[in-house]
Write an enzyme that holds these catalytic residues in place. Sequence first.
Site, mmCIF file in Angstrom:
data_model
loop_
_atom_site.group_PDB
_atom_site.id
_atom_site.type_symbol
_atom_site.label_atom_id
_atom_site.label_comp_id
_atom_site.label_asym_id
_atom_site.label_seq_id
_atom_site.Cartn_x
_atom_site.Cartn_y
_atom_site.Cartn_z
ATOM 1 N N HIS A 1 1.233 -0.723 2.466
ATOM 2 C CA HIS A 1 0.674 -1.794 1.634
ATOM 3 C C HIS A 1 -0.440 -1.254 0.754
ATOM 4 C CE1 HIS A 1 -0.668 -5.752 0.381
ATOM 5 N NE2 HIS A 1 0.418 -6.238 0.935
ATOM 6 N N HIS A 2 -0.456 -1.726 -0.507
ATOM 7 C CA HIS A 2 -1.464 -1.245 -1.461
ATOM 8 C C HIS A 2 -2.885 -1.627 -1.026
ATOM 9 C CE1 HIS A 2 -2.816 0.616 -5.000
ATOM 10 N NE2 HIS A 2 -1.976 0.120 -5.880
ATOM 11 N N ALA A 3 -3.029 -2.620 -0.173
ATOM 12 C CA ALA A 3 -4.354 -2.967 0.344
ATOM 13 C C ALA A 3 -4.925 -1.866 1.223
ATOM 14 C CB ALA A 3 -4.284 -4.277 1.139
#
Length: 454
Positions: free
Chosen positions: A138-140
């Site tokens: 996930h880009h988070a």
Amino acid sequence: MTFIPPLDAMFLASETREHPMHVGGLHIFRLPEGAPDDYVQTLHQRLLACTELAPMYRRKPARPGPVLGALGWTDDEDVDLEYHVRLSALPRPGRVRELLALVSRLHGSLLDRHRPLWEFHLIEGLDHNRFAVYVKVHHALTDGVNAVRNTLRMLSPAPTGELRALWSPGPRPTLPLDTPAGATAPLARAGALARNLAGVLPTVAGVAIKGIRNPDAALPFTAPKTVLNRPLTGARRFAAQSWSIGRIKLVAKRYDVTLNDVVLAMCSGALREHLIAEGDLPAKSLVAAVPVALPRSDGDGNAVTMVLCRLASDLADPVERLARIRASMVAAKETMHGRTPLQLSMIGMLTSIGPSGVNSIPGFSATAPPPYNVVVSNVPGPRDRLFWQDAELEGWYPVSMPIEGQSLNITVLSYGDNLEFGLIGCRRNVAHLQRLLGHLEDSLAALEAGEPAA
């Protein structure tokens, strides 16, 4: 519970079925000489025994919902590796075409928010004695530079026979060498923060003024609408190809520009041809958002801002197009010169990241011009050839993400003597993604055949 920084939280809060917010990589390995038929299956079983995980690979949202889930991280103390580490097979002899189709399908599905936000896919059956690894995170949790650093933990510059898992703990991150002495002291931090905040308003004002006065500078919401800027669906299409760094450097030297300028010119020429074929080439130049890495003090999360660049797609001459791209990037770099990381982040919020968030408001993109047309990212990678155990890494292709209103993302990673291009697009809006690879080659060849201005 660990608080999630605002930029990381944005990637969680804005995620929907139509907008998966993960990034990844496709790695192609050559099997070692004399490898048994069950080499990849045995590798899968050995990976499942690597049960010690780095903190990032234990993190999941404290609450699974899109809004509340963006508030804080919690650690999963009982990670199910059999869920995260998966074995797939292509029908033999699997071609790259089938591999890219599989990655396209895998990249279009959401990560499970009840679990740590990553998957690791081993893929056997690739032709010419090869296998592949596709990873998504996930880009988070990570940006492109951080993802490269994490991947390097499992690789080595020579065959070792030692198995290192992507998720295994690595060396403890260190502060950047250019960190000012004493910057970790509370008073120094407070003073630096005060100076940064005092410079935010002048920074924002300066960007706006330069954007208006300089015809080469780009401001958000000045890009034309094209077929690339339609609402997204959840399905993805992925294409990848390598180009010699030597070829691109020769072009850069010939025209006295940077390597990244040539990459942007290749993308501009390819998009121009694509839009001509679609009958949708606008009279105005396309605008690209170009991510820029920021100094970081740890190995997790996102440390990135973005600047805007006019791609001069309205110009037919490839050499003139390259010159205008160079001028636009110089204008962007002048805006960034001498700024602190906080001020650079504010530039990104003003020019691209903030407008992207506004663009995701339902109905907004249908009436307003896009903040920009496409993301073109150039991520530095390793120059040495690498190995995983005793399998040589032949190709390392970035798999990023399109966002609402921008149906295509082009990410480039340097590896060895090549630049590895990874194109990810909305399956409905960019139906002929593979053809863009041919347009990229044509665009580079046109620059090689052109003549520098006198």
